[in-house]
Design a protein around this motif. Structure first.
Motif, mmCIF file in Angstrom:
data_model
loop_
_atom_site.group_PDB
_atom_site.id
_atom_site.type_symbol
_atom_site.label_atom_id
_atom_site.label_comp_id
_atom_site.label_asym_id
_atom_site.label_seq_id
_atom_site.Cartn_x
_atom_site.Cartn_y
_atom_site.Cartn_z
ATOM 1 N N LEU A 95 -8.855 -0.512 2.753
ATOM 2 C CA LEU A 95 -8.634 0.874 2.314
ATOM 3 C C LEU A 95 -9.631 1.240 1.213
ATOM 4 O O LEU A 95 -10.152 2.363 1.188
ATOM 5 N N VAL A 137 5.347 3.681 2.095
ATOM 6 C CA VAL A 137 5.090 2.397 1.438
ATOM 7 C C VAL A 137 5.088 1.335 2.528
ATOM 8 O O VAL A 137 6.012 1.268 3.340
ATOM 9 N N GLN A 196 -2.371 8.472 7.743
ATOM 10 C CA GLN A 196 -2.629 9.545 6.787
ATOM 11 C C GLN A 196 -4.061 9.448 6.251
ATOM 12 O O GLN A 196 -4.755 10.463 6.119
ATOM 13 N N VAL A 197 -4.499 8.229 5.998
ATOM 14 C CA VAL A 197 -5.878 8.029 5.525
ATOM 15 C C VAL A 197 -6.879 8.506 6.573
ATOM 16 O O VAL A 197 -7.868 9.187 6.265
ATOM 17 N N ARG A 201 -7.053 12.238 6.698
ATOM 18 C CA ARG A 201 -7.807 12.760 5.552
ATOM 19 C C ARG A 201 -9.298 12.494 5.733
ATOM 20 O O ARG A 201 -10.138 13.316 5.361
ATOM 21 N N ASP A 205 -5.350 -5.269 3.785
ATOM 22 C CA ASP A 205 -5.337 -3.811 3.759
ATOM 23 C C ASP A 205 -5.965 -3.233 2.499
ATOM 24 O O ASP A 205 -6.705 -2.251 2.557
ATOM 25 N N LYS A 232 1.738 4.152 8.902
ATOM 26 C CA LYS A 232 1.739 5.552 8.438
ATOM 27 C C LYS A 232 0.693 5.753 7.340
ATOM 28 O O LYS A 232 0.130 6.836 7.211
ATOM 29 N N VAL A 233 0.463 4.703 6.560
ATOM 30 C CA VAL A 233 -0.546 4.811 5.497
ATOM 31 C C VAL A 233 -1.934 5.008 6.105
ATOM 32 O O VAL A 233 -2.666 5.927 5.737
ATOM 33 N N THR A 251 0.874 -1.180 0.000
ATOM 34 C CA THR A 251 0.000 0.000 0.000
ATOM 35 C C THR A 251 0.907 1.226 0.000
ATOM 36 O O THR A 251 1.912 1.272 0.708
ATOM 37 N N VAL A 252 0.560 2.203 -0.822
ATOM 38 C CA VAL A 252 1.369 3.415 -0.970
ATOM 39 C C VAL A 252 0.482 4.612 -0.670
ATOM 40 O O VAL A 252 -0.590 4.763 -1.265
ATOM 41 N N SER A 253 0.914 5.467 0.280
ATOM 42 C CA SER A 253 0.150 6.700 0.489
ATOM 43 C C SER A 253 0.856 7.846 -0.209
ATOM 44 O O SER A 253 2.091 7.917 -0.260
#
Lengths: 79, 448
Positions: free
Chosen positions: B271, A63, B305-306, B309, B267, B301-302, A7-9
């Motif tokens: 997501l 990532v 951030q989600v 948001r 995930d 961290k992903v 998963t990539v932000s």
């Protein structure tokens, strides 16, 4: 080499260029599955040794390797 | 033979009174004080630079209005006080009146002056506040070590009896959902789970949108977990079979299937479900799912951030703290992924007697890995796919939709979304005689 799911932000300042960043992710070796512009995330797969290159793509914030989830069996008393 | 209990110290008062004015009609409140109680010549904080009245004015007998606060400080004799009390009861311009209290800075040890004097006179030793604090801390430390932690945690909880009512589940009673005036009307609640039994008789005619993020499976729940969670968050006000088990009975249900009928997911699908819920302007996203974390492990961290948001876009993500603890054997596991993200609300489970559930995870890890709030999660009765219809199970998965449904009640009543909605849940929760490591700020409470 076996692919791993990732998963990539996308960084805040690249959110409106998420498709451009996605193109760069492909060039860095990522097989893109989903682009989620609502939350600024791209999911897909890559060779494990390509992950560090993917993390260097401009506009990438983080990532991570995909985690999986498993509920207990439906007849378990604790869920 | 009985002995007198020690007297509870009464607060010292100054002889002056605080009058809370209706902040939409401050001038009219001042006029009322003048007309009814003969209080005149008000000083206004707005007339001082920085709205800070001089110390002389603060201790003088001149009535003072704190314009920004809508509070007047006035001297009142008993007759005037009676008049003001009557005005509070009979007008809308005065809200309440109460005695001004004497307050001491805690750096002074929190002692009243006469007591400190007595101490200094009676004890000729030169005892400093710092010394006393050190002595107190040492004693507290000693007591903590001598009394097993379990007994401390039991404290009040040991006195709490079970509650029950044939009309409502214990979870609705303990969260005061049964007396809430709200129903989640107009609020969209997304439950990301194993889908939903779309033919369940308790939900016929309900506003419902469903979507599957699991390849090869429809949103129809072939597991039961998702139906149970949606039942708690959004179940009906009047099920044909009592008790009532659902919180936000008028909320619009968004059932996102991100876990398969076998209960597995990843995930990517989760997501995608969050993305779908945000795009559909769901104010609440309920996720009774998690993956165990190791002590010392940081958060994703992903997801963080989600979640940030999501909050900015008006969607609050609420997730299960996880069930990996075995507290009977002293084992407390850290909060699961993704509930361990700082911007995702982590929900612990308590039982009917307000004790931490033995399986409920705790705030072991730093960096956001704390429990934020607690909710009913032991022996929770809710919907189950037909023909079973109902099932009673336990878990932080069952606690989470209690918070999610109650979030919808606040969202409806106050219009709050995102971070503001988060704050309302936290601010209004019932504090418990338990460690914040285990229950966060306490037991979620429905808006009345």
């Amino acid at each position: 080499m076996a692919k791993v799911k990732i998963t990539v932000s996308i960084a805040e300042n690249h959110l409106n260029q998420i498709l451009d960043v996605t193109q760069d992710l492909r060039s860095a070796g990522m097989e893109v599955e989903h682009v989620m512009d609502g939350i600024g995330v791209v999911t897909g797969a890559a060779d494990a040794d390509q992950i560090s290159a993917i993390a260097q793509v401009p506009g990438v914030s983080s990532v991570e390797r995909e985690q999986s989830f498993q509920l207990p069996s439906p007849d378990s008393p604790i869920q | 033979m009985s002995t007198m209990p020690p007297a509870i110290p009464q607060p010292e008062t100054t002889g002056r009174y605080l009058v809370l004015l209706n902040d939409e009609a401050i001038d009219s409140g001042i006029q009322t004080l003048s007309d009814r109680a003969g209080v005149h010549d008000f000083a206004h904080t707005a007339d001082f630079s920085d709205s800070a009245p001089s110390p002389e004015v603060l201790v003088s007998e001149q009535p003072l209005v704190f314009d920004e606060l809508g509070v007047a400080v006035v001297d009142l004799d008993p007759n005037q006080l009676q008049s003001v009390n009557m005005a509070v009861a009979s007008t809308t311009s005065l809200m309440t009146v109460e005695p001004e209290r004497v307050v001491y800075a805690l750096s002074d040890g929190g002692m009243q002056p006469d007591k400190r004097e007595a101490l200094e006179e009676g004890v000729t030793l030169n005892i400093s506040v710092g010394y006393l604090k050190g002595y107190r801390d040492a004693i507290n430390n000693l007591v903590d070590h001598l009394i097993p932690a379990a007994d401390l945690a039991a404290g009040e909880a040991a006195e709490v009896a079970q509650i029950s009512d044939p009309g409502f589940t214990w979870g609705l009673l303990r969260t005061r959902t049964n007396t809430s005036s709200r129903s989640g009307l107009g609020i969209r609640v997304a439950v990301l789970d194993t889908g939903f039994d779309l033919k369940h008789p308790d939900f016929l005619g309900r506003m419902m949108i469903s979507k599957s993020f699991i390849e090869g499976e429809t949103a129809q729940d072939g597991n039961g977990h998702g139906t149970h969670c949606i039942g708690t968050a959004c179940g009906p006000q009047n099920p044909s079979v009592l008790p009532r088990y659902g919180v936000a009975y008028n909320a619009e249900i968004y059932a996102g299937k991100v876990l398969s009928d076998a209960g597995s997911g990843a995930d990517g699908g989760i997501l995608a479900g969050i993305n779908w819920a945000i795009a559909n302007e769901c104010a609440v996203i309920s996720m009774s799912l998690g993956a165990p974390t190791a002590p010392g492990q940081s958060y994703s961290k992903v997801y963080e951030q989600v979640a940030q948001r999501a909050l900015q876009r008006g969607s609050l993500i609420i997730a299960a703290a996880g069930n990996d603890s075995n507290r009977s054997f002293g084992q407390i596991a850290p909060v699961s992924h993704p509930a361990n993200c700082p911007s995702i609300m982590a929900v612990a489970a308590i039982d009917n007697r307000l004790r931490v559930a033995p399986f409920s995870n705790g705030g072991i890890n730093s960096e956001g890995g704390q429990v934020d709030i607690a909710a009913p999660g032991v022996d929770v009765y809710s919907a189950w796919p037909m023909p079973t219809r109902y099932n009673t199970i336990s878990g932080t998965s069952m606690a989470t939709p209690h918070v999610s449904g109650i979030a919808a009640l606040y969202a409806e009543a106050t219009g709050a979304r995102g971070q503001v909605l988060w704050s309302q849940l936290i601010r209004n929760s019932r504090r418990l005689w338990l460690r914040s490591r285990d229950v966060g700020v306490g037991l979620v409470q429905a808006i009345q």
